[in-house]
Structure formats: structure tokens, C-alpha cells
Scaffold this active site. Structure first.
Site, mmCIF file in Angstrom:
data_model
loop_
_atom_site.group_PDB
_atom_site.id
_atom_site.type_symbol
_atom_site.label_atom_id
_atom_site.label_comp_id
_atom_site.label_asym_id
_atom_site.label_seq_id
_atom_site.Cartn_x
_atom_site.Cartn_y
_atom_site.Cartn_z
ATOM 1 N N CYS A 1 16.957 7.009 69.282
ATOM 2 C CA CYS A 1 17.267 5.345 69.853
ATOM 3 C C CYS A 1 18.569 4.966 68.873
ATOM 4 O O CYS A 1 17.737 4.914 67.395
ATOM 5 C CB CYS A 1 15.755 4.636 69.922
ATOM 6 N N CYS B 1 13.050 12.967 64.724
ATOM 7 C CA CYS B 1 12.782 12.613 65.462
ATOM 8 C C CYS B 1 14.263 13.450 66.852
ATOM 9 O O CYS B 1 15.384 12.683 66.206
ATOM 10 C CB CYS B 1 12.660 10.843 66.379
ATOM 11 N N GLY C 1 8.848 10.359 65.568
ATOM 12 C CA GLY C 1 8.284 10.942 66.487
ATOM 13 C C GLY C 1 8.562 11.367 68.244
ATOM 14 O O GLY C 1 8.229 9.841 68.797
ATOM 15 N N GLU C 2 8.592 11.730 69.169
ATOM 16 C CA GLU C 2 8.650 11.705 70.451
ATOM 17 C C GLU C 2 7.041 12.473 71.108
ATOM 18 O O GLU C 2 7.372 13.815 70.847
ATOM 19 C CB GLU C 2 9.410 11.896 71.530
ATOM 20 N N SER D 1 8.615 2.838 76.491
ATOM 21 C CA SER D 1 10.118 2.127 75.656
ATOM 22 C C SER D 1 10.812 2.230 76.270
ATOM 23 O O SER D 1 11.814 2.769 76.580
ATOM 24 C CB SER D 1 10.293 3.532 73.822
ATOM 25 N N ASN E 1 14.324 -5.302 64.875
ATOM 26 C CA ASN E 1 13.735 -5.309 62.851
ATOM 27 C C ASN E 1 14.710 -4.861 62.767
ATOM 28 O O ASN E 1 15.098 -3.074 62.898
ATOM 29 C CB ASN E 1 12.529 -4.522 63.252
ATOM 30 N N CYS F 1 8.089 -1.846 63.617
ATOM 31 C CA CYS F 1 8.551 -0.642 64.929
ATOM 32 C C CYS F 1 9.929 -0.533 64.860
ATOM 33 O O CYS F 1 10.609 -1.425 64.469
ATOM 34 C CB CYS F 1 8.534 -1.862 66.402
ATOM 35 N N SER G 1 3.129 6.527 73.202
ATOM 36 C CA SER G 1 3.949 5.508 73.827
ATOM 37 C C SER G 1 5.339 6.236 73.405
ATOM 38 O O SER G 1 5.153 7.216 72.858
ATOM 39 C CB SER G 1 4.663 4.610 72.336
ATOM 40 N N HIS H 1 13.564 -0.342 76.961
ATOM 41 C CA HIS H 1 14.465 -1.208 75.826
ATOM 42 C C HIS H 1 16.157 -1.463 77.295
ATOM 43 O O HIS H 1 17.139 -1.834 76.745
ATOM 44 C CB HIS H 1 15.423 -0.129 75.437
HETATM 45 S S1 SF4 Z 1 12.319 5.218 68.925
HETATM 46 FE FE1 SF4 Z 1 10.789 6.305 68.804
HETATM 47 S S2 SF4 Z 1 11.579 8.132 70.184
HETATM 48 FE FE2 SF4 Z 1 13.535 6.706 70.145
HETATM 49 S S3 SF4 Z 1 14.106 7.705 67.736
HETATM 50 FE FE3 SF4 Z 1 12.096 6.112 67.303
HETATM 51 S S4 SF4 Z 1 11.216 7.849 66.854
HETATM 52 FE FE4 SF4 Z 1 12.781 8.547 68.162
#
Ligand code: SF4
Length: 324
Positions: free
Chosen positions: A100, A96, A145-146, A201, A276, A319, A177, A203
Site C-alpha cells: 500500500c 508485506c 503484514g497481510e 482496508s 498518517n 495506522c 484486518s 481505501h
Molecule cells: S497497509 Fe497492511 S496490507 Fe498494506 S502494505 Fe501495509 S501491512 Fe501490507
């Protein structure tokens, strides 16, 4: 496929039903197809462009499947039972680009997009892990992934998931998501008329904290909220806001108050997810008291806020723990 093979339409329908409704991808098992056609199909590229790898089973019933793609790239998909419901979390990319800071999947950047067949194929692979009597009730595009960075293929997969002669999963049972990419949200709104449920998401509720936690997105929080206001949300539906609580970074009272203010013009419910921990981050979740205090600030201001149970944390299936 049937058109490419020069087959009549009814053969295409038979093939579609075998693959999408019954999850049969071995031509040998497609018993209403003539022998010559089955033999010919067996000489072509495999229908399912992946195979199952390691399966980990959590004490809470969650199952995490490793998915080995034809080029040996790997993603993960997770089956999460809840009463009589079974939700499958599906990946849309290998790696990704968003990165994050609390996420294992994004640590090494984007490797490639999944094809629509690879996205959908995770459902067929997952069927092999259903317990007796279990039936898929929901899909969340929330794995590695996004999804909005791979939107055209994701849209094809969503369309196929909803096909009445196939899996038959209505759009309202599919949740996408995203970290919030306004142009992608607009495109999704147009393509699915707002029927696909959206989880954002977020945050963070201020730009500085957001940049720190979700570095790979340029859109401002204000622009994301504007995109959500344009989204044709069906009546009685709400957006889900995902908020991973990270100790000392986004868990203060002021963060909660800022979040209330940011979301004031939207119909939302907020899922609070204490981070987590995993082997690729030093970040920690807040203690229970801080989480409760944060939640109370939201609920006392009429923002629905739920503490999300950690599912599959013992198998790194929760998650932010999936690995690409
Ligand atoms: S939480 Fe989702 S968008 Fe963020 S780096 Fe991980 S996979 Fe990518």
C-alpha cells in the site's frame, strides 16, 4: 510439546496453563513441574521464540514494542488503551507483499511469514508492558503484514487465543484486518464460522484508484464485495471498512458517493483515517474541512462513518506507520 516430550496429558495441561494463561515462558518459574522436567525444558529451544526490543510510549498512552525474532528479523506490536479496554495490534508477517503506497511496513516487500508461535508470542511479550490493572480486551490483526497471506498460521493463533484454558479471548474480540482477498475471506468464514470480526482496508471505491493505492492485490472491488456478502456475519455485527484519506487521490465528493454505492448491499461502518504522514511517503492527508465534507456525504446517505483518532502518531505507531 508435551506429546513430543513423551509427557502424560496432565503435564501438557500444566505447561499450557503456564504459557498461555499466565504468560510464563521461563521453565524455572513453572513451580508445579518436577525439577528434572524444568531442567530438561531449559535445555530445549526457548518457549518464546522472540524477545522484546525498544519500547516507545506515546503521550496518549499507546505503547509500541519492537519484537526481535530468533533470526533477528523485527516486527512491531502496539498496545492501545481506551478507557477500561486494552487493544493489542499484532503483526502477522515480516514485511508485506501488498505494498500500500502510504504504508511503511510494505515498502521493502515481504520477507517472511510469522509462525503461529510468533504471532501469539506478541501477546505474551505485550503483557510485560501492561500497566497495573490493565487486561487485554481485544486483539486486532492489523500490524505488519497481510493476515490472509499467512492464513493457516493466523488461524492456529486465533484458535489458541480463544482457548478457555489459555488467553480465553472470544472470537468476537478478535478482528482480522485485510485488504480483501476473496479466497482467504471464504476460508476464514469456514474456519471460524464468521465469528472473527473483519475489517477491510478498501481505501478506494473505483478500480483505478484502488490499484494506485493498494497495488499488490488482484481481486476487483466487486469480487471483494461478493466475498463479504458470502461471509456469515453474525446478527447485529457489521464489517468495518477502513478508508485512509489521501489528499488529492481518494478524498473527493465523487469518491465518497462511489463508496456509498459500492457498500450499499453490505452492513458496514466506515472508519475514515486521514493519512498518517511518515518519513517514507510524500503523500499528505486532506485538510480537516475536506475530511468533514467526505464524512458528511457518507452519513447523510445512512452510512455510519467515524473519524478515527490517531493513536500513537508521535511514536510512529499509528495506522500505516509500523516498520518491519
Ligand atoms: S497497509 Fe497492511 S496490507 Fe498494506 S502494505 Fe501495509 S501491512 Fe501490507
Amino acid at each position: 510439546m508435551a506429546i513430543a516430550l513423551g509427557l502424560p496429558g496432565y503435564r501438557g495441561s500444566q505447561l499450557f496453563s503456564w504459557i498461555h494463561k499466565r504468560g510464563v515462558t521461563d521453565p524455572e518459574e513453572m513451580t508445579n513441574l518436577p525439577r528434572e522436567l524444568r531442567d530438561h525444558l531449559a535445555t530445549l529451544e526457548p518457549i518464546l521464540p522472540m524477545k522484546g526490543g525498544t519500547v516507545l510510549r506515546s503521550s496518549d498512552g499507546t505503547r509500541k514494542l519492537e519484537v526481535v525474532l530468533a533470526d533477528e528479523a523485527r516486527v512491531e506490536t502496539v498496545l492501545i488503551p481506551d478507557g477500561d479496554k486494552l487493544t493489542q495490534c499484532i503483526s502477522t508477517q515480516v514485511g508485506c507483499a501488498v505494498g500500500c503506497v502510504f504504508c511503511r511496513s510494505g515498502k521493502d516487500g515481504l520477507k517472511r511469514n510469522l509462525t503461529a508461535a510468533e504471532i501469539l508470542g506478541q501477546i505474551f511479550l505485550g503483557r510485560g508492558e501492561h500497566l497495573s490493572g490493565e487486561r487485554l480486551s481485544n486483539v486486532v490483526l492489523m500490524g505488519v503484514g497481510e493476515p490472509l497471506h499467512n492464513l493457516e498460521r493466523v488461524l492456529s493463533a486465533i484458535e489458541l487465543m480463544g482457548h478457555p484454558d489459555g488467553i480465553g479471548l472470544s472470537s468476537r474480540r478478535i478482528t482480522l484486518s485485510t485488504v480483501g482477498i476473496p479466497s482467504g475471506i471464504d476460508r476464514l468464514a469456514k474456519a471460524t464460522s464468521g465469528k472473527t470480526a473483519l475489517a477491510i482496508s478498501l481505501h478506494a471505491a473505483d478500480e483505478e484508484t484502488r490499484k494506485r493505492l493498494v497495488p499488490g492485490v488482484s481481486a476487483s472491488l466487486v469480487d471483494i464485495v461478493k466475498a463479504l456478502k458470502r461471509y456469515p456475519l453474525p446478527k447485529r455485527r457489521r464489517f468495518t471498512i477502513e478508508y485512509v484519506l489521501v489528499k488529492g487521490i481518494n478524498d473527493r465528493d465523487v469518491d465518497a458517493r462511489n463508496l456509498v454505492r459500492l457498500l450499499s448491499s453490505l452492513k458496514v461502518k466506515v472508519n475514515l483515517i486521514p493519512l498518517n504522514p511518515h518519513d517514507r511517503t510524500d503523500l499528505m492527508p486532506p485538510d480537516d474541512g475536506r475530511v468533514a465534507a467526505f464524512q458528511k456525504i457518507l452519513t447523510s446517505r445512512d452510512v455510519s462513518a467515524f473519524l478515527r483518532r490517531r493513536r500513537g502518531a508521535d511514536i510512529n505507531a499509528a495506522c500505516g506507520q509500523l516498520l518491519a
